[in-house]
Design an enzyme around this catalytic site. Structure first.
Site, PDB file in Angstrom:
ATOM      1  N   HIS A   1       0.856  -1.189   0.000  1.00  0.00           N
ATOM      2  CA  HIS A   1       0.000   0.000   0.000  1.00  0.00           C
ATOM      3  C   HIS A   1       0.886   1.231   0.000  1.00  0.00           C
ATOM      4  O   HIS A   1       1.843   1.322   0.763  1.00  0.00           O
ATOM      5  CB  HIS A   1      -0.906   0.033   1.236  1.00  0.00           C
ATOM      6  CG  HIS A   1      -1.700   1.308   1.344  1.00  0.00           C
ATOM      7  ND1 HIS A   1      -2.823   1.540   0.584  1.00  0.00           N
ATOM      8  CD2 HIS A   1      -1.503   2.423   2.085  1.00  0.00           C
ATOM      9  CE1 HIS A   1      -3.293   2.747   0.866  1.00  0.00           C
ATOM     10  NE2 HIS A   1      -2.508   3.304   1.770  1.00  0.00           N
TER      11      HIS A   1
ATOM     12  N   ASP B   1     -15.327   2.741   8.453  1.00  0.00           N
ATOM     13  CA  ASP B   1     -14.267   3.681   8.072  1.00  0.00           C
ATOM     14  C   ASP B   1     -14.800   4.713   7.078  1.00  0.00           C
ATOM     15  O   ASP B   1     -14.510   5.907   7.185  1.00  0.00           O
ATOM     16  CB  ASP B   1     -13.084   2.925   7.456  1.00  0.00           C
ATOM     17  CG  ASP B   1     -12.102   3.881   6.806  1.00  0.00           C
ATOM     18  OD1 ASP B   1     -11.580   4.755   7.523  1.00  0.00           O
ATOM     19  OD2 ASP B   1     -11.875   3.786   5.597  1.00  0.00           O
TER      20      ASP B   1
ATOM     21  N   ARG C   1     -15.023  12.928   9.618  1.00  0.00           N
ATOM     22  CA  ARG C   1     -13.761  13.596   9.958  1.00  0.00           C
ATOM     23  C   ARG C   1     -13.434  14.698   8.953  1.00  0.00           C
ATOM     24  O   ARG C   1     -12.877  15.733   9.304  1.00  0.00           O
ATOM     25  CB  ARG C   1     -12.620  12.570   9.996  1.00  0.00           C
ATOM     26  CG  ARG C   1     -12.678  11.636  11.204  1.00  0.00           C
ATOM     27  CD  ARG C   1     -11.799  10.411  11.003  1.00  0.00           C
ATOM     28  NE  ARG C   1     -10.440  10.794  10.637  1.00  0.00           N
ATOM     29  CZ  ARG C   1      -9.683  10.088   9.786  1.00  0.00           C
ATOM     30  NH1 ARG C   1     -10.148   8.987   9.224  1.00  0.00           N
ATOM     31  NH2 ARG C   1      -8.458  10.491   9.504  1.00  0.00           N
TER      32      ARG C   1
ATOM     33  N   SER D   1      -7.807   4.000   9.567  1.00  0.00           N
ATOM     34  CA  SER D   1      -8.541   4.077   8.303  1.00  0.00           C
ATOM     35  C   SER D   1      -7.824   3.286   7.212  1.00  0.00           C
ATOM     36  O   SER D   1      -8.420   2.451   6.522  1.00  0.00           O
ATOM     37  CB  SER D   1      -8.679   5.548   7.887  1.00  0.00           C
ATOM     38  OG  SER D   1      -9.250   5.666   6.607  1.00  0.00           O
TER      39      SER D   1
ATOM     40  N   LYS E   1      -8.885  -1.148   5.796  1.00  0.00           N
ATOM     41  CA  LYS E   1      -9.143  -1.623   4.424  1.00  0.00           C
ATOM     42  C   LYS E   1      -8.116  -2.666   3.996  1.00  0.00           C
ATOM     43  O   LYS E   1      -8.452  -3.633   3.311  1.00  0.00           O
ATOM     44  CB  LYS E   1      -9.155  -0.436   3.453  1.00  0.00           C
ATOM     45  CG  LYS E   1     -10.337   0.508   3.688  1.00  0.00           C
ATOM     46  CD  LYS E   1     -10.468   1.565   2.631  1.00  0.00           C
ATOM     47  CE  LYS E   1      -9.440   2.661   2.738  1.00  0.00           C
ATOM     48  NZ  LYS E   1      -9.661   3.576   3.883  1.00  0.00           N
TER      49      LYS E   1
END
Length: 433
Positions: free
Chosen positions: A82, A161, A168, A183, A187
């Site tokens: 990621h 999320d 947020r 967050s 995922k």
């Protein structure tokens, strides 16, 4: 249990229990807890922070709020990567085929781009016919057969999320380390991989602008992964200028393909091999990073890594001839040079401004409903540390507009040219395990 008591406890600096965090996440996801109470808690977290255990519990509760992807039918240890997002970041298209070429399964769930950072799926769709939506069965079949598939996020992954992020975003609580880390990791964990390598960007084109903030976020995410039974490593990499020389969609696919064919673009090749080597070690394919690096380099030289990219394109219905002959990829109508106005050395590039300039051309989205133009983008001609003469091109804009003034202006603002030569920026700042 009352939400009021949970808010007050965190407001006063208390540590929330597993039950209190689960109560909040479940209640907010179902709509039993109103936005105003959720806002109060996120603001309390923003100011008081969370312990490692609280953050891991929050992440797990967000994972459990929706579906999780079961990858148990895929043979071998699954490793995911990621990136926290940058400009010219086409590493997935290099790392995925590289890691697959040594027999490690890469089951990649990716997203689309918004703002100055490009989306993996948007870039892949530069290849005619390529499908990024597929059934779970087809996804698993492709990974088992070719060791690689890249698909859009399907199903209802971490809905808590999604709901919390929207809240947020409008309540000034986005920049909270536990909430950012939770967050991202919710995922990733819901996506089913056994191990995760994080590419955490730092600099002008990154979400986190300072090395200190980037390292803090990386540690938070590594702690979450390890707490939840996923071996996790973070690479802190530089984003004070775009990665490689291409920013856009089709031109980024072209550059990635060229790296897999042995192109020597130093920063892009080095970072891709770094991330792929950590993935190979986490998958227990090699005992050491050095052994993995050597094997992966060999697969660039012998053509196996490039063949893995061809397999990915073909398996997902894409026109492989576009990868074999890169001139077939979408092209812009015009090439517009943005030139230096004086002699000197490139001392700084605002990477975010380059990303915005590419977005203005149509390579990215200002809003989620915008259409992507795959042929447009930016080719960097000068990077930090390079010498430049007045009248030499700093970049070439690949544009469907003959005179894209907004993008020209943005590029001019992005470059700083000084009289003194500066060193090229450090590419890899730290590795956090």
């Amino acid at each position: 249990m009352r939400m009021y008591d949970v808010i007050v406890k965190k407001r006063d600096g208390g540590e929330l229990t597993k039950e209190e965090i689960q109560f909040f996440v479940e209640g907010y996801t179902k709509g039993d807890i109103p936005d105003y109470q959720a806002s109060a808690l996120t603001m309390a977290i923003y100011f008081q922070g969370m312990t490692q255990e609280e953050t891991a519990t929050l992440t797990k509760a967000m994972v459990d709020s929706g579906e999780t992807i079961d990858l148990s039918e895929i043979d071998g240890k699954k490793v995911d990567k990621h990136s926290t997002g940058g400009v010219g970041d086409k590493v997935t298209f290099i790392v995925g085929p590289l890691v697959a070429s040594i027999g490690i399964p890469v089951a990649k769930m990716s997203g689309r781009g918004l703002g100055h950072t490009g989306g993996t799926l948007d870039k892949l769709e530069s290849v005619k016919g390529l499908e990024i939506e597929m059934s779970k069965e087809k996804f698993i079949e492709n990974v088992n057969k070719f060791k690689l598939a890249v698909a859009g996020q399907t199903g209802n992954l971490a809905p808590a999320d999604k709901k919390l992020y929207a809240l947020r975003d409008v309540t000034g609580t986005v920049n909270s380390l536990p909430l950012i880390a939770g967050s991202i990791m919710s995922k990733k964990i819901a996506s089913g991989a056994d191990s995760i390598v994080l590419d955490v960007k730092t600099g002008t084109g990154a979400f986190m602008k300072t090395l200190e903030d980037s390292e803090a976020l990386a540690r938070e995410m590594v702690n979450i992964g390890n707490n939840l039974g996923r071996k996790t490593v973070a690479v802190i990499s530089d984003m004070n200028q775009p990665l490689g020389y291409e920013v856009g969609n089709a031109n980024e696919i072209k550059e990635a393909a060229e790296i897999l064919q042995g192109s020597p673009v130093e920063d892009l090749r080095t970072l891709s091999l770094e991330i792929a080597s950590h993935m190979a070690v986490l998958a227990e394919k090699f005992p050491s990073y050095e052994d993995a690096y050597e094997a992966l380099e060999a697969n660039i030289e012998n053509g196996k890594a490039f063949q893995s990219l061809r397999n990915l394109i073909e398996a997902q219905g894409g026109d492989v001839s576009m990868i074999d002959d890169l001139s077939k990829l979408p092209q812009a109508k015009y090439q517009v040079e943005v030139k230096a106005d004086k002699d000197g050395f490139v001392s700084a590039i605002d990477a975010e401004s380059i990303g915005v300039a590419a977005m203005y051309l149509g390579a990215g989205r200002a809003t989620k409903d915008d259409e992507i133009n795959h042929g447009v983008g930016i080719t960097m001609k000068k990077k930090i540390g390079d010498s430049v003469k007045a009248g030499e091109p700093l970049v070439v804009l690949l544009s469907d507009d003959e005179q894209p003034e907004d993008s020209i202006q943005k590029v001019q603002q992005a470059y700083t040219i000084s009289n003194e030569k500066v060193e090229k920026p450090t590419l890899i700042h730290n590795i956090i395990k």
